[in-house]
Design a protein around this motif. Sequence first.
Motif, PDB file in Angstrom:
ATOM      1  N   THR A 177       0.829  -1.199   0.000  1.00  0.00           N
ATOM      2  CA  THR A 177       0.000   0.000   0.000  1.00  0.00           C
ATOM      3  C   THR A 177       0.863   1.248   0.000  1.00  0.00           C
ATOM      4  OG1 THR A 177      -0.027  -0.043   2.404  1.00  0.00           O
ATOM      5  CG2 THR A 177      -1.855  -1.103   1.285  1.00  0.00           C
ATOM      6  N   THR A 215      -3.538   0.501  -5.822  1.00  0.00           N
ATOM      7  CA  THR A 215      -3.402  -0.220  -4.546  1.00  0.00           C
ATOM      8  C   THR A 215      -4.332  -1.428  -4.532  1.00  0.00           C
ATOM      9  OG1 THR A 215      -3.004   1.904  -3.491  1.00  0.00           O
ATOM     10  CG2 THR A 215      -3.446   0.045  -2.049  1.00  0.00           C
ATOM     11  N   CYS A 232     -10.475  -0.179  -1.139  1.00  0.00           N
ATOM     12  CA  CYS A 232      -9.526   0.714  -1.817  1.00  0.00           C
ATOM     13  C   CYS A 232     -10.103   1.153  -3.160  1.00  0.00           C
ATOM     14  CB  CYS A 232      -8.199   0.000  -2.069  1.00  0.00           C
ATOM     15  SG  CYS A 232      -7.106   0.049  -0.658  1.00  0.00           S
ATOM     16  N   GLN A 242      -7.829  -1.954   7.176  1.00  0.00           N
ATOM     17  CA  GLN A 242      -6.363  -1.949   7.190  1.00  0.00           C
ATOM     18  C   GLN A 242      -5.863  -2.555   8.504  1.00  0.00           C
ATOM     19  OE1 GLN A 242      -4.549   1.934   7.196  1.00  0.00           O
ATOM     20  NE2 GLN A 242      -2.508   1.125   6.800  1.00  0.00           N
ATOM     21  N   LEU A 250      -2.804   3.817   4.309  1.00  0.00           N
ATOM     22  CA  LEU A 250      -3.847   4.026   3.306  1.00  0.00           C
ATOM     23  C   LEU A 250      -4.591   5.326   3.506  1.00  0.00           C
ATOM     24  CD1 LEU A 250      -5.229   0.463   3.151  1.00  0.00           C
ATOM     25  CD2 LEU A 250      -4.283   1.768   1.284  1.00  0.00           C
TER      26      LEU A 250
END
Length: 1311
Positions: free
Chosen positions: A163, A1081, A1073, A1045, A167
């Motif tokens: 990532t 990503t 995402c 995440q 993120l």
Amino acid sequence: MLLNGDCPESLKKEERAAELPRENGLDEAEPGEETTGQEVIVIQDTGFSVKILAPGIEPFSLQVSPQEMVQEIHQVLMDREDTCHRTCFSLHLDGNMLDHFSELRSVEGLQEGSVLRVVEEPYTVREARIHVRHVRDLLKSLDPSDAFNGVDCNSLSFLSVFTDGDLGDSGKRKKGLEMDPIDCTPPEYILPGSRERPLCPLQPQNRDWKPLQCLKVLTMSGWNPPPGNRKMHGDLMYLFVITAEDRQVSITASTRGFYLNQSTAYHFNPKPASPRFLSHSLVELLNQISPTFKKNFAVLQKKRVQRHPFERIATPFQVYSWTAPQAEHAMDCVRAEDAYTSRLGYEEHIPGQTRDWNEELQTTRELPRKNLPERLLRERAIFKVHSDFTAAATRGAMAVIDGNVMAINPSEETKMQMFIWNNIFFSLGFDVRDHYKDFGGDVAAYVAPTNDLNGVRTYNAVDVEGLYTLGTVVVDYRGYRVTAQSIIPGILERDQEQSVIYGSIDFGKTVMSHPRYLELLERTSRPLKILRHRVLNDRDEEVELCSSVECKGIIGNDGRHYILDLLRTFPPDLNFLPVPGEGLPEECTRAGFPRAHRHKLCCLRQELVDAFVEHRYLLFMKLAALQLMQQKAGRMESSSTLENGDSLSSESKPEDPPGPEAGSEEEGGGASGLAKVKELAETIASDDGTADPRSREVIRNACKAVGSISSTAFDVRFNPDIFSPGVRFPESCQEEVRDQKQLLKDAAAFLLSCQIPGLVKDCIEHAVLPMDGATLAEVMRQRGINMRYLGKVLDLVVRSPAREQLDHIYKIGIGELITRSAKHIFKTYLQGVELSGLSAAISHFLNCFLSSYPNPVAHLPADELISKKRNRRRRNRPPGAADNTAWAVMTPQELWKNICQEAKNYFDFSLECETVDQAVETYGLQKITLLREISLKTGIQILLKEYSFDSRHKPAFTEEDVLNIFPVVKHVNPKASDAFHFFQSGQAKVQQGFLKEGCELINEALNLFNNVYGAMHVEICACLRLLARLHYIMGDYAEALSNQQKAVLMSERVMGIEHPNTIQEYMHLALYCFASSQLSTALSLLYRARYLTLLVFGEDHPEMALLDNNIGLVLHGVMEYDLSLRFLENALAVSTKYHGPKSLKVALSHHLVARVYESKAEFRSALQHEKEGYTIYKTQLGEDHEKTKESSEYLKCLTQQAVALQRTMNEIYRNGSSANIPPLKFTAPSMASVLEQLNVINGILFIPLSQKDLENLKAEVARRQQLQEASRNREKAEEPMVTEPEPAGAPEDSASQPQAAKDPSSPSLQG
């Protein structure tokens, strides 16, 4: 990390305890320090902020909450970038020093805006050591070597590699949907159809690992400890440092701080150098003498603080990695010191004493538990002590096997030896003094500890006040099994004969009983389904017991009632215990049972006992209902009197078995017509008064028929001593014994006739989706099926009419069978190897097991011959090491012959292969998968590199490839009960469609989980995943991303970087995402998930269809059409195989492929696929279903486009270049439409949340639930038309998935 104060009102009323604030970063304290002060209590206070004044930096403010300890502020300061180099300081408020362990609320005058001053304190030797250790931790904070070496609860995480950092932020940085040209081409080995399975990408090199070198060497000086005259000058210890500029300096740690002295390596001169740079912190001193240190240390700390806290918090139990890259071995003063001082427990935290584990384990159990705050404190303390105890026991067990602990009976032969280290008692899994002679000798002695551990786990879960178990950990290491137990006070001073006042020490010859023990065990008998019974001792006296005879009761010197040897808590498994003169039911004999097993300690699992009793309960209800209806047919009678109504159902419903496994059983057990029966149960119960003798007769008959021990209510229990060799029962109990024997036979038959077929059915319906050996084992155990039935499960799979759809189960099962058989052989193989030959022996075994090279030769250590002669006399050899080179003669042919034999003997399954290549060929296995499975099962760690398994010219492994062997540890997992109840009620709310309330409950559960387990735990992972999914459904993408995440990081850290659960988490994160427009990503996350799936299982798995649909859709979105088709067409093939060509999933797959062809303007192919889909919808759902209509609309649209294109082409042919061509409309897909399809395939429904819609939806859901109550309530909570045999949805463990968020297999409920 946690939300302060927003918790549902209902809870505030319930417990008057709002929430458990854990402050910004407090739970991210450096893992190295043990924060005993972090016992957060639940309170209603809100936090406030204080100002911190530290020397040399700007004042800053810090958010704190009143129930924190002062010491937690210390932790925060030691973790902050600008104050991390201080460890030895105190905090002062208005000139008064605050006590380390006092709570902030008890500090007078401390309030919003108070100023706390950081005051440097004089050092002591202990403080100086802590300081050096802390500086070392800061220098190594980005170094993954502790995680690779499996030390200090560090473990790996690779999410940030994919990532590019965090993120949350990167989303804001990257500009919205501008399609930056992103490189979407995956590496060759990820593409569908690739045969290559590389190992190196499993652990990609993280940029941050190239450590910035701050110092070359930091170590303790050889001049330690300071001589007396220097002590009196305040010298505490000496350090030796080589800076990055190659300057060698000697440093004195004194009470006032650190300074340079004039010593060299060979010459002692403790006088201060000039300038001496006296600094209170070692970091400040090094900053002054080395410019490189100053620069790099600052950069390092910046990086350290930027990492996600979940990448660095310690896990509760150690996770080991089965691969590791080649690491440079660096000098490390702290590790070196630890190795030699063998620090027991943590001397530097508890000065000068080892921990009394038994006292800690039992005291935490005695903590009060009347309300929520008390229970949280108690569960938190229990969990903390358990994880510490497990770590200490594991270290001790390794030390015992490595020969570094002196035995307490050194004169006996090695197998008989016992050890005590750090207040823990260690014994080896061998049959000492023929204790298990009648049960299978050493084999029985090897399984007894795990049975005992299961017993301990069970009694701990029932948690009866006043009944104590021992802390127990079972460690398998280097082929030996070691049991580690806490020590009952006083047991070592007296003889066991005198101590045991309940139970038997000789398997039932002499048996004792004790009223207090009977009273305590009576309380466990109902949840554990154990029957109170009488046995005869050797003097033919009747003795009453409420457990098996082996279960011993000992009152310790502390006056506590302990029970131990719980290896037969559950009844015996008659399928594996042939008893002369006892026939088994027909279901068993048909399957070839009873079979003699290697030992006679085979027990049924608790899950099986619970499922069996549940099954009997349903039977009981049906029988009673049937008889009642027959009676009522005669006389219609109103049953409106329900005063004592619930007596039967409440009494008879067996209490919920402890632990989360129960949930899945409960739904699965239901049979049709249940609703009626439940209704009638109340009727029965109401009749069960004095009213009607005929109804009582009904109950009595039903009780008798299902083997209930009471004749007035349903109550099935087992006598664990039935069929136990050497146990005799009194004459008066013969009838009861006969019934009990029948009950056991029925339970054995139930396992074969219900549980195993039920498992196979769930696999066909994809209600469970195991991906590797561990997940398959878990699915079996949840249904109460022991691993020794694996052969039977595979037999049933082979004979199943849906054999094709069970292909993945078959492969996993065969792989598991082979690796388990190999593990059994490896265990005895390793016992004959001495330490110096370990890497050679293990690499030789792996070559025989996996390499195609026909005759690998083992390399014996060079000095073998010399040491052999000396070794003959050494007593202290590892247990059982007789001939140390016998292992070297093993050949691949012999090993595979033994594996096939073992599979036949142990699992009763005939493998058709003589070499690894035949096995791979016949069963479609992957060598890399077998390598992973055997490594995980045995604790081997191998070098991360590409192995040429198939080379016939050289063996795949050399001894350099085996890096380490880790212990495999089994321990008790204490549960957070309140949090779990919140979590379950949250799930229930979500399933009923109350998302907001569900979300609040689950947030609350997360708070409570954090409070008990700390920040890292498997259950917190499930909680975060569900929260993320809910936020996503409610449209809050940022929150979904942040929670998911954390879920991915946590899954990597606590379950392993390639655990099937981690793969699932990666897929969810990719979806969120994509929704947040982070396309590249999303793709790299999906590619990672696909790579891991290929490594763990291979391509041919139902989950792969979902994964490839995801990848294909995202690629379609970024207009990589050809690449997209490769993935979508693979998904179509896999779906067709596993769901059948007529399934709605396949129809959807056809539609996705058609859309890509449309985008490429290849209308013929598009039409062909859409027609296939249309046909499926029409036959499955009928003409009028909206899906069918949608599909036919799309077909019309495609046909029009095709016609338009054809016109244009004809125009061109006729008029050549001068043709007048209308511009063609090619549709590049909109992101919204791609996202819509992604949601459909991942089983996410968006519910339009207007109030009226919500009401309708809830009513609809309620109506449907009633309809479906009768049929088995699998995941069809939201199915619009239940026409398809398979349940839909994102295939996940249904236990931890919300079901409103699941997909009905047809994607028709699209908000």
